[in-house]
Design an enzyme around this catalytic site. Structure first.
Site, PDB file in Angstrom:
ATOM      1  CB  CYS A 272     -20.234   5.824  -3.861  1.00  0.00           C
ATOM      2  SG  CYS A 272     -21.736   6.215  -2.918  1.00  0.00           S
TER       3      CYS A 272
ATOM      4  CE  LYS B 293     -16.169  -0.800 -10.716  1.00  0.00           C
ATOM      5  NZ  LYS B 293     -15.833  -2.214 -10.574  1.00  0.00           N
TER       6      LYS B 293
ATOM      7  CD  GLN C  87     -12.029   6.126  -1.296  1.00  0.00           C
ATOM      8  OE1 GLN C  87     -12.572   6.356  -2.362  1.00  0.00           O
ATOM      9  NE2 GLN C  87     -11.176   5.125  -1.136  1.00  0.00           N
TER      10      GLN C  87
ATOM     11  CG  ASP D 198     -14.276   0.549  -5.623  1.00  0.00           C
ATOM     12  OD1 ASP D 198     -15.258  -0.109  -5.228  1.00  0.00           O
ATOM     13  OD2 ASP D 198     -13.998   1.696  -5.201  1.00  0.00           O
TER      14      ASP D 198
ATOM     15  CB  CYS E 255     -26.131   3.553  -2.873  1.00  0.00           C
ATOM     16  SG  CYS E 255     -25.589   5.207  -3.297  1.00  0.00           S
TER      17      CYS E 255
ATOM     18  CD  GLU F 168      -2.536   1.767   0.306  1.00  0.00           C
ATOM     19  OE1 GLU F 168      -3.456   1.042  -0.089  1.00  0.00           O
ATOM     20  OE2 GLU F 168      -2.255   2.863  -0.216  1.00  0.00           O
TER      21      GLU F 168
HETATM   22  C1  LIG Z   1     -17.354  10.594  -2.310  1.00  0.00           C
HETATM   23  C2  LIG Z   1     -17.489   9.118  -2.037  1.00  0.00           C
HETATM   24  C3  LIG Z   1     -18.606   8.669  -1.336  1.00  0.00           C
HETATM   25  C4  LIG Z   1     -18.762   7.322  -1.096  1.00  0.00           C
HETATM   26  N1  LIG Z   1     -19.840   6.903  -0.367  1.00  0.00           N
HETATM   27  C5  LIG Z   1     -19.985   5.603  -0.063  1.00  0.00           C
HETATM   28  C6  LIG Z   1     -21.050   5.161   0.788  1.00  0.00           C
HETATM   29  O1  LIG Z   1     -21.857   5.980   1.267  1.00  0.00           O
HETATM   30  N2  LIG Z   1     -21.152   3.842   1.066  1.00  0.00           N
HETATM   31  C7  LIG Z   1     -20.258   2.941   0.558  1.00  0.00           C
HETATM   32  O2  LIG Z   1     -20.392   1.764   0.863  1.00  0.00           O
HETATM   33  N3  LIG Z   1     -19.241   3.312  -0.264  1.00  0.00           N
HETATM   34  C8  LIG Z   1     -19.086   4.621  -0.567  1.00  0.00           C
HETATM   35  N4  LIG Z   1     -18.025   5.025  -1.361  1.00  0.00           N
HETATM   36  C9  LIG Z   1     -17.236   4.013  -2.109  1.00  0.00           C
HETATM   37  C10 LIG Z   1     -16.169   3.334  -1.280  1.00  0.00           C
HETATM   38  O3  LIG Z   1     -15.339   4.269  -0.647  1.00  0.00           O
HETATM   39  C11 LIG Z   1     -15.352   2.425  -2.188  1.00  0.00           C
HETATM   40  O4  LIG Z   1     -16.212   1.631  -2.956  1.00  0.00           O
HETATM   41  C12 LIG Z   1     -14.444   1.529  -1.350  1.00  0.00           C
HETATM   42  O5  LIG Z   1     -13.486   2.321  -0.693  1.00  0.00           O
HETATM   43  C13 LIG Z   1     -13.802   0.461  -2.227  1.00  0.00           C
HETATM   44  O6  LIG Z   1     -12.798  -0.211  -1.519  1.00  0.00           O
HETATM   45  P1  LIG Z   1     -11.467  -0.708  -2.283  1.00  0.00           P
HETATM   46  O7  LIG Z   1     -10.589  -1.266  -1.232  1.00  0.00           O
HETATM   47  O8  LIG Z   1     -11.866  -1.529  -3.449  1.00  0.00           O
HETATM   48  O9  LIG Z   1     -10.833   0.627  -2.871  1.00  0.00           O
HETATM   49  P2  LIG Z   1     -10.150   1.785  -2.027  1.00  0.00           P
HETATM   50  O10 LIG Z   1     -10.793   1.899  -0.694  1.00  0.00           O
HETATM   51  O11 LIG Z   1     -10.147   2.971  -2.912  1.00  0.00           O
HETATM   52  O12 LIG Z   1      -8.679   1.269  -1.758  1.00  0.00           O
HETATM   53  C14 LIG Z   1      -7.770   0.976  -2.794  1.00  0.00           C
HETATM   54  C15 LIG Z   1      -6.377   1.049  -2.195  1.00  0.00           C
HETATM   55  O13 LIG Z   1      -5.434   0.565  -3.151  1.00  0.00           O
HETATM   56  C16 LIG Z   1      -4.302   1.398  -3.103  1.00  0.00           C
HETATM   57  N5  LIG Z   1      -3.573   1.330  -4.370  1.00  0.00           N
HETATM   58  C17 LIG Z   1      -3.816   2.002  -5.513  1.00  0.00           C
HETATM   59  N6  LIG Z   1      -2.882   1.701  -6.420  1.00  0.00           N
HETATM   60  C18 LIG Z   1      -2.048   0.812  -5.853  1.00  0.00           C
HETATM   61  C19 LIG Z   1      -0.889   0.126  -6.286  1.00  0.00           C
HETATM   62  N7  LIG Z   1      -0.375   0.328  -7.496  1.00  0.00           N
HETATM   63  N8  LIG Z   1      -0.279  -0.725  -5.436  1.00  0.00           N
HETATM   64  C20 LIG Z   1      -0.781  -0.938  -4.189  1.00  0.00           C
HETATM   65  N9  LIG Z   1      -1.873  -0.310  -3.730  1.00  0.00           N
HETATM   66  C21 LIG Z   1      -2.496   0.560  -4.548  1.00  0.00           C
HETATM   67  C22 LIG Z   1      -4.862   2.780  -2.818  1.00  0.00           C
HETATM   68  O14 LIG Z   1      -3.872   3.643  -2.285  1.00  0.00           O
HETATM   69  C23 LIG Z   1      -5.968   2.470  -1.841  1.00  0.00           C
HETATM   70  O15 LIG Z   1      -5.536   2.526  -0.504  1.00  0.00           O
HETATM   71  C24 LIG Z   1     -17.809   6.381  -1.579  1.00  0.00           C
HETATM   72  C25 LIG Z   1     -16.673   6.838  -2.258  1.00  0.00           C
HETATM   73  C26 LIG Z   1     -16.514   8.198  -2.472  1.00  0.00           C
HETATM   74  C27 LIG Z   1     -15.269   8.685  -3.173  1.00  0.00           C
END
Ligand SMILES: Cc1cc2nc3c(=O)[nH]c(=O)nc-3n(C[C@H](O)[C@H](O)[C@H](O)COP(=O)(O)OP(=O)(O)OC[C@H]3O[C@@H](n4cnc5c(N)ncnc54)[C@H](O)[C@@H]3O)c2cc1C
Length: 443
Positions: free
Chosen positions: A188, A334, A70, A326, A370, A62
């Site tokens: 989202c 997502k 988020q 995601d 959502c 990470e």
């Molecule tokens: C404005 C907003 C509102 C939202 N509201 C909601 C809500 O109300 N309810 C809900 O359930 N969801 C909501 N979400 C969506 C939710 O935040 C995401 O769907 C969730 O965080 C997805 O988790 P993830 O681990 O797949 O991705 P992320 O949480 O984005 O984590 C991905 C991680 O991978 C890391 N990464 C990226 N590239 C690399 C690399 N090359 N090597 C290693 N690591 C890397 C990043 O730094 C990050 O830490 C919202 C998002 C936003 C932006």
């Protein structure tokens, strides 16, 4: 601001020394399980498996020194939460039993079971979980990169620009406030419109609503994917005088002139037309895309997402690789809520495989949620399967109605659950609560 916050934390010194230790020991290491990405999904998986597999059997790659919750960004943009409460040092949220590798993954090599890091070193794995999220593409809209953060242009989607939202909303006295939703898959899908309702409420409180037009522009042909909630949101938008413009895709922003240009999609009489609208405030949801290093790897599908079985979350070609969240190909909306439900299935199937049990048998059925904030203490709590479009509501009341309880749950309870349970791997969604709070609901 970040530095000030960390300085005030008593654990800062321990966190930093741990970060340094792990950084020093990361190159060319070998692990039972490597998790790429320490976001919501990656930590929900790695925390549990680090505890189950034993100390330093699990590595988390990470690059970000801070972890953002988020979903709180919507509330920050609406002036309802403090930005400082949205993040914590990554080293504090990764399980102490896992090895944090504070670098970006640059390449995934499934044939050699290795991940190449940004410094060129490699980490090898027996099993791999990919959870890198999705990339914001501000550069995908002409002029946006130059305009954002000034010229009345903000975005709740980025920690860099989320505080601009409330700041710029307060400067509005008259004219057009625009809120956009792109044509690409995004995280989202409700967040682009949530902030329109919070802005509407803010303008009413300031007594300027009759002088401000609130316009929601979506590239899609519906306000929300699931009919039950689309009907509710259309009625709410109408009652608040929020103008909903379907099939309008933002293609250009002229910051100095404060003009936004849309291309009309769909198959209507105006398809292909270009429309330019002057604005005082513009909230942009940027297009999003899979990270190039995933898209260009052997683990991606044609669209660039990690190609996994939609029920088991196991890779379709490499059985020792899983993905969730995601960046995965799972055809659901997502969200962190989806990632929580997926994490339970993934952990069950991966652990069974590691232990040599039968083939993966736990199945994810597309649950996602959502929470559509529509004002202070008002929220429509959409819960459904992204696979079937069927509502899967946790509570006995009609969650398509705005409810103060749903707001409290989302604004106050879920953020605590996120830090204290989801990231520790002990929250996999409300399914157990649904069994008694809404026994007649599906699943
Ligand atoms: C404005 C907003 C509102 C939202 N509201 C909601 C809500 O109300 N309810 C809900 O359930 N969801 C909501 N979400 C969506 C939710 O935040 C995401 O769907 C969730 O965080 C997805 O988790 P993830 O681990 O797949 O991705 P992320 O949480 O984005 O984590 C991905 C991680 O991978 C890391 N990464 C990226 N590239 C690399 C690399 N090359 N090597 C290693 N690591 C890397 C990043 O730094 C990050 O830490 C919202 C998002 C936003 C932006």
């Amino acid at each position: 601001m970040l530095a000030a916050k960390f300085a005030s934390r008593s654990s800062m010194r321990q966190s930093w020394s741990r970060l340094m230790t792990t950084a020093a020991s990361s190159p060319s290491s070998s692990y039972k399980l490597v998790v790429v990405g320490g976001g919501a999904a990656g930590l929900a998986v790695s925390s549990t498996l680090a505890d189950k597999l034993g100390k330093n059997e699990v590595a988390v790659i990470e690059p970000s020194p801070v972890h953002y919750q988020q979903p709180l960004f919507t509330f920050v943009g609406g002036g309802l939460k403090d930005f400082n409460d949205t993040y914590r040092p990554t080293a504090e949220v990764v399980s102490p039993n896992a090895q944090l590798i504070p670098q970006a993954a640059a390449q995934i090599n499934p044939e050699s079971n290795t991940v190449t890091l940004s410094d060129g070193s490699t980490v090898s794995y027996e099993y791999l979980v990919v959870a890198t999220g999705i990339e914001l593409n501000f550069g995908g809209i002409k002029g946006l990169q130059d305009a954002i953060g000034k010229n009345g242009v903000a975005s709740n989607y980025s920690p860099k620009y989320v505080q601009n939202t409330y700041e710029f909303l307060q400067n509005v006295t008259s004219g057009n406030a625009l809120f956009t939703m792109p044509a690409t898959p995004i995280k989202c899908a409700g967040a682009p419109q949530k902030i329109a309702y919070l802005a509407d409420e803010l303008f009413r409180e300031k007594g300027i609503r009759d002088r401000v037009n609130v316009n929601y522009y979506t590239a899609l042909g519906k306000i929300f994917a699931v009919d039950k909630y689309a009907n509710a949101m259309n009625a709410i938008a109408k009652s608040r005088d929020v103008n909903v413009n379907l099939f309008h895709d933002l293609v250009e922003v002229d910051g100095p002139a404060k003009k936004a240009t849309f291309k009309i999609l769909g198959d209507g009489a105006r398809t292909g037309d270009i429309v330019t609208v002057p604005y005082e405030f513009l909230h942009v949801t940027p297009p999003m895309k899979p990270f190039d290093f995933i898209k260009n790897s052997k683990i991606a599908n044609a669209a660039g997402y990690v190609d996994v079985n939609q029920a088991t979350l196991q890779h379709n070609r490499y059985p020792n690789i899983y993905s969730l969240g995601d960046c995965s190909s799972l055809p659901t909306s997502k969200t962190a809520a989806a990632a929580a439900a997926q994490s339970k299935v993934l952990k069950s199937n991966l652990l069974a495989q590691i232990r040599g049990d039968a083939a993966p048998s736990a199945e994810y059925t597309g649950y996602t949620s959502c929470p559509l904030v529509t004002g202070k203490h008002k929220l429509v709590l959409a819960e459904f399967s992204g696979y079937t479009g069927t509502p899967q509501e946790t509570f006995f009341f009609n969650q398509a109605n705005e409810h103060a309880f749903s707001y409290w749950l989302t604004a106050d309870l879920l953020p605590e659950i996120y830090w204290n349970s989801m990231l520790k791997g002990t929250w996999s969604g409300p399914a157990p609560i649904r069994k008694f709070a809404n026994p007649t609901s599906i699943n």
